[in-house]
Design a protein around this motif. Structure first.
Motif, short mmCIF file in Angstrom:
data_model
loop_
_atom_site.label_atom_id
_atom_site.label_comp_id
_atom_site.label_asym_id
_atom_site.label_seq_id
_atom_site.Cartn_x
_atom_site.Cartn_y
_atom_site.Cartn_z
N ALA A 57 61.03 127.24 32.21
CA ALA A 57 61.19 126.89 30.80
C ALA A 57 62.45 127.51 30.19
CB ALA A 57 59.96 127.30 30.02
N PHE A 58 62.84 128.68 30.65
CA PHE A 58 64.03 129.34 30.12
C PHE A 58 65.29 128.52 30.39
CE2 PHE A 58 67.23 132.75 29.84
CZ PHE A 58 66.85 133.33 28.63
N GLU A 59 65.27 127.74 31.46
CA GLU A 59 66.42 126.93 31.84
C GLU A 59 66.43 125.54 31.18
OE1 GLU A 59 65.87 130.24 34.25
OE2 GLU A 59 64.44 128.56 34.26
N LEU A 60 65.37 125.17 30.50
CA LEU A 60 65.32 123.85 29.86
C LEU A 60 66.48 123.61 28.89
CD1 LEU A 60 61.51 123.39 29.11
CD2 LEU A 60 62.92 121.92 30.56
N PRO A 61 66.79 124.54 27.99
CA PRO A 61 67.82 124.24 26.99
C PRO A 61 69.18 123.86 27.56
CG PRO A 61 66.55 126.13 26.28
CD PRO A 61 66.13 125.83 27.70
N ILE A 62 69.62 124.50 28.62
CA ILE A 62 70.96 124.18 29.13
C ILE A 62 70.99 122.79 29.77
CG2 ILE A 62 70.71 125.32 31.39
CD1 ILE A 62 73.71 126.18 30.97
N ALA A 63 69.95 122.42 30.48
CA ALA A 63 69.90 121.08 31.08
C ALA A 63 69.75 120.03 29.99
CB ALA A 63 68.76 121.00 32.08
N VAL A 64 68.92 120.31 29.00
CA VAL A 64 68.73 119.37 27.89
C VAL A 64 70.05 119.18 27.14
CG1 VAL A 64 67.58 119.11 25.64
CG2 VAL A 64 66.25 119.75 27.67
N ARG A 65 70.78 120.26 26.91
CA ARG A 65 72.06 120.17 26.21
C ARG A 65 73.06 119.33 27.01
NH1 ARG A 65 74.50 122.29 21.96
NH2 ARG A 65 72.81 123.79 21.64
N GLN A 66 73.16 119.60 28.31
CA GLN A 66 74.10 118.83 29.15
C GLN A 66 73.79 117.35 29.07
OE1 GLN A 66 76.35 120.36 32.36
NE2 GLN A 66 76.90 120.82 30.25
N LEU A 67 72.51 117.00 29.16
CA LEU A 67 72.12 115.59 29.07
C LEU A 67 72.45 115.00 27.71
CD1 LEU A 67 68.69 115.49 30.89
CD2 LEU A 67 70.61 113.95 31.29
N ALA A 68 72.11 115.72 26.66
CA ALA A 68 72.35 115.21 25.31
C ALA A 68 73.84 114.98 25.08
CB ALA A 68 71.79 116.18 24.27
N GLU A 69 74.66 115.87 25.58
CA GLU A 69 76.10 115.76 25.35
C GLU A 69 76.76 114.64 26.16
OE1 GLU A 69 77.52 119.77 25.95
OE2 GLU A 69 76.94 120.35 23.91
N THR A 70 76.09 114.14 27.19
CA THR A 70 76.66 113.02 27.95
C THR A 70 76.65 111.73 27.15
OG1 THR A 70 74.58 112.25 28.94
CG2 THR A 70 75.82 113.96 30.15
N GLY A 71 75.72 111.61 26.21
CA GLY A 71 75.58 110.37 25.47
C GLY A 71 74.88 109.28 26.28
N ALA A 72 74.40 109.63 27.45
CA ALA A 72 73.80 108.64 28.35
C ALA A 72 72.34 108.34 28.05
CB ALA A 72 73.93 109.11 29.80
N VAL A 73 71.70 109.15 27.20
CA VAL A 73 70.29 108.94 26.90
C VAL A 73 70.07 108.88 25.39
CG1 VAL A 73 69.45 109.97 29.06
CG2 VAL A 73 69.74 111.42 27.05
N ASP A 74 69.04 108.15 25.00
CA ASP A 74 68.68 108.02 23.59
C ASP A 74 67.75 109.14 23.14
OD1 ASP A 74 70.00 105.43 23.03
OD2 ASP A 74 68.60 104.72 24.56
N ALA A 75 67.01 109.72 24.09
CA ALA A 75 66.09 110.82 23.78
C ALA A 75 65.78 111.56 25.06
CB ALA A 75 64.80 110.30 23.15
N ILE A 76 65.26 112.77 24.88
CA ILE A 76 64.89 113.61 26.01
C ILE A 76 63.49 114.15 25.78
CG2 ILE A 76 65.48 115.71 27.31
CD1 ILE A 76 68.40 115.28 26.22
N VAL A 77 62.71 114.22 26.85
CA VAL A 77 61.38 114.81 26.81
C VAL A 77 61.46 116.09 27.64
CG1 VAL A 77 58.94 114.49 27.35
CG2 VAL A 77 60.34 112.52 26.67
N ALA A 78 61.23 117.24 27.01
CA ALA A 78 61.26 118.53 27.70
C ALA A 78 59.83 118.95 28.00
CB ALA A 78 61.94 119.58 26.84
#
Length: 162
Positions: A57-78
């Motif tokens: 869980a501690f690593e979730l934010p960095i992966a979520v941020r990388q995904l969000a910044e790509t613009g490739a997804v409309d939403a993320i489920v953590a």
């Protein structure tokens, strides 16, 4: 008259990422399966679902941020599961995961549904991963789809309409 924005939740033509944790996999696997089933049921095509696994869980934010910044997804489920132990480690991990994911939403504008279980016991986690209390992964996936629609409606507003 009060104007209400409450768009229909549909995943058609939407791209959604699921970022889950390997830690407590025996619980998280059920959350992920529930999320995937819900996304499909709400119209998200198989090839529009991206599934990424991080160690904990501690690593979730960095992966979520990388995904969000790509613009490739409309939403993320953590998704993840942090079970309280005998040390304060629980508070640090759960708190930082939540703060980190919230920061991603505020900074990027990409909705992130927070489906990380924070429980006192394994039994409580099992109850929330598909038994007595439903599947929190499925609920998080529904929230992600609903937020895509809500944000799209808000972005489409003009000042004279508000």
């Amino acid at each position: 008259m009060v104007k209400r924005i409450h768009p229909l939740a549909t995943g058609t033509d939407r791209r959604v990422a699921i970022v889950d944790t390997a830690w407590n996999d025996f619980i998280v696997r059920n959350l992920t399966e529930g999320a995937i089933e819900t996304l499909k049921r709400q119209g998200v095509a198989d090839d529009h679902i991206l599934h990424v696994t991080v160690p904990g869980a501690f690593e979730l934010p960095i992966a979520v941020r990388q995904l969000a910044e790509t613009g490739a997804v409309d939403a993320i489920v953590a998704l993840g599961c942090v079970i309280r132990g005998a040390t304060p480690h629980f508070e640090f991990v759960a708190g930082e995961a939540a703060k980190g994911v919230a920061s991603v939403m505020a900074d990027t504008g990409v909705p992130v549904a927070f489906g990380v279980l924070t429980t006192d016991t394994i039994d409580q986690a099992i109850e929330r991963a598909g038994t007595k209390l439903g599947n929190k992964g499925a609920e998080a996936a529904s929230v992600a789809i609903e937020m895509i629609g809500t944000l799209a409606a808000l972005k489409g507003m003009r000042r004279d309409e508000s």
